[in-house]
Scaffold this active site. Structure first.
Site, PDB file in Angstrom:
ATOM      1  N   ASP A   8       1.391   8.473  -6.071  1.00 33.69           N
ATOM      2  CA  ASP A   8       0.858   7.147  -5.815  1.00 33.69           C
ATOM      3  C   ASP A   8       0.492   6.546  -7.174  1.00 33.69           C
ATOM      4  O   ASP A   8       0.443   7.249  -8.188  1.00 33.69           O
ATOM      5  CB  ASP A   8      -0.364   7.266  -4.907  1.00 33.69           C
ATOM      6  CG  ASP A   8      -1.030   5.943  -4.629  1.00 33.69           C
ATOM      7  OD1 ASP A   8      -0.311   4.962  -4.381  1.00 33.69           O
ATOM      8  OD2 ASP A   8      -2.271   5.885  -4.685  1.00 33.69           O
ATOM      9  N   ASP A  10      -2.085   3.330  -7.954  1.00 32.06           N
ATOM     10  CA  ASP A  10      -3.505   2.982  -8.084  1.00 32.06           C
ATOM     11  C   ASP A  10      -4.374   4.138  -7.599  1.00 32.06           C
ATOM     12  O   ASP A  10      -4.242   4.596  -6.460  1.00 32.06           O
ATOM     13  CB  ASP A  10      -3.825   1.740  -7.254  1.00 32.06           C
ATOM     14  CG  ASP A  10      -3.032   0.529  -7.674  1.00 32.06           C
ATOM     15  OD1 ASP A  10      -3.549  -0.277  -8.458  1.00 32.06           O
ATOM     16  OD2 ASP A  10      -1.877   0.387  -7.221  1.00 32.06           O
ATOM     17  N   ASP A 167      -4.348   9.415  -3.309  1.00 37.25           N
ATOM     18  CA  ASP A 167      -5.810   9.394  -3.192  1.00 37.25           C
ATOM     19  C   ASP A 167      -6.295   8.679  -1.938  1.00 37.25           C
ATOM     20  O   ASP A 167      -7.472   8.338  -1.838  1.00 37.25           O
ATOM     21  CB  ASP A 167      -6.424   8.711  -4.422  1.00 37.25           C
ATOM     22  CG  ASP A 167      -6.151   7.216  -4.447  1.00 37.25           C
ATOM     23  OD1 ASP A 167      -4.984   6.819  -4.255  1.00 37.25           O
ATOM     24  OD2 ASP A 167      -7.107   6.434  -4.628  1.00 37.25           O
TER      25      ASP A 167
END
Length: 215
Positions: A8, A10, A167
């Site tokens: 991922d 961000d 996250d």
């Protein structure tokens, strides 16, 4: 056997919250509202404009003011896209290790390509990534599995031979749906969902370098 690693963006590869937060607080200042602290902004940064506008103005898609504020937010963000954005500590070393071991790695993010592509250039990662799948590169975004499956096709690696580090609970949901091994970045933003231990990923790491145990 793991043959590739997908990330991922961000909250996993890069800490983009300071620049996202600047755009949001610029909007709030224009409306005589006090700035929000970065700690609060980080909890919503993985959700992009949708999450941040909900945090800053209690607006959701479909609300009368939402679209105009979204366009303003994205315009402000574009103006200062990479002023304070940085790779998370340990990411540089992790990517170097993957490169040294000839393990391809790529990006799969819900962030639109108009932001992902220039940021990858500005962070000197663009030409190193085996693939970059942005939020508008496929008909679906995470938690749908298609972005991850598209990445696997691009790097010519079966899903069950890939790790996806993220996250957010959507990252785990997309991984499981695609047949990719999910790993949770506990150092990332994590959102406001239930505890990451309940998301369904068997592996959770506190530091990017810990990912090397699984490749």
């Amino acid at each position: 056997m793991i043959k590739a690693v997908l990330f991922d963006f961000d909250g996993t590869i890069a800490d983009t919250a300071p620049d996202l937060g600047r755009a949001l607080n610029r909007q709030r200042a224009a409306r005589n509202q006090p700035p929000l602290p970065i700690e609060l902004i980080r909890t919503e940064a993985s959700a992009g404009a949708r999450g941040l506008l909900n945090l800053g103005f209690n607006l959701k898609p479909g609300d009368p003011e939402y679209q105009a504020l979204r366009e303003e937010f994205l315009s402000f963000y574009t103006e200062q896209l990479c002023q304070d954005t940085r790779l998370f500590p340990g990411i540089t070393e992790l990517l170097e290790q993957l490169d040294n071991q000839a393990i391809p790695w790529g990006i799969v993010t819900n962030k639109p390509a108009r932001f992902t592509q220039p940021l990858m250039h500005l962070l000197n990662l663009y030409h190193r990534a085996a693939c970059i799948i942005s939020g508008d590169d496929t008909p679906y975004s995470k938690p749908h599995p298609e972005p991850l499956l598209t990445a696997c096709r691009q790097i010519n690696t079966p899903p069950d031979c890939c790790i996806y580090l993220g996250d957010d609970i959507r990252d785990v949901q997309a991984s499981l749906a695609a047949g990719v091994k999910p790993v949770v970045a506990l150092y990332g933003y994590l959102g406001n969902c239930a505890s990451p231990e309940t998301w369904g990923a068997a592996e959770l790491i506190n530091h990017p370098g810990d990912l090397l145990y699984y490749v």
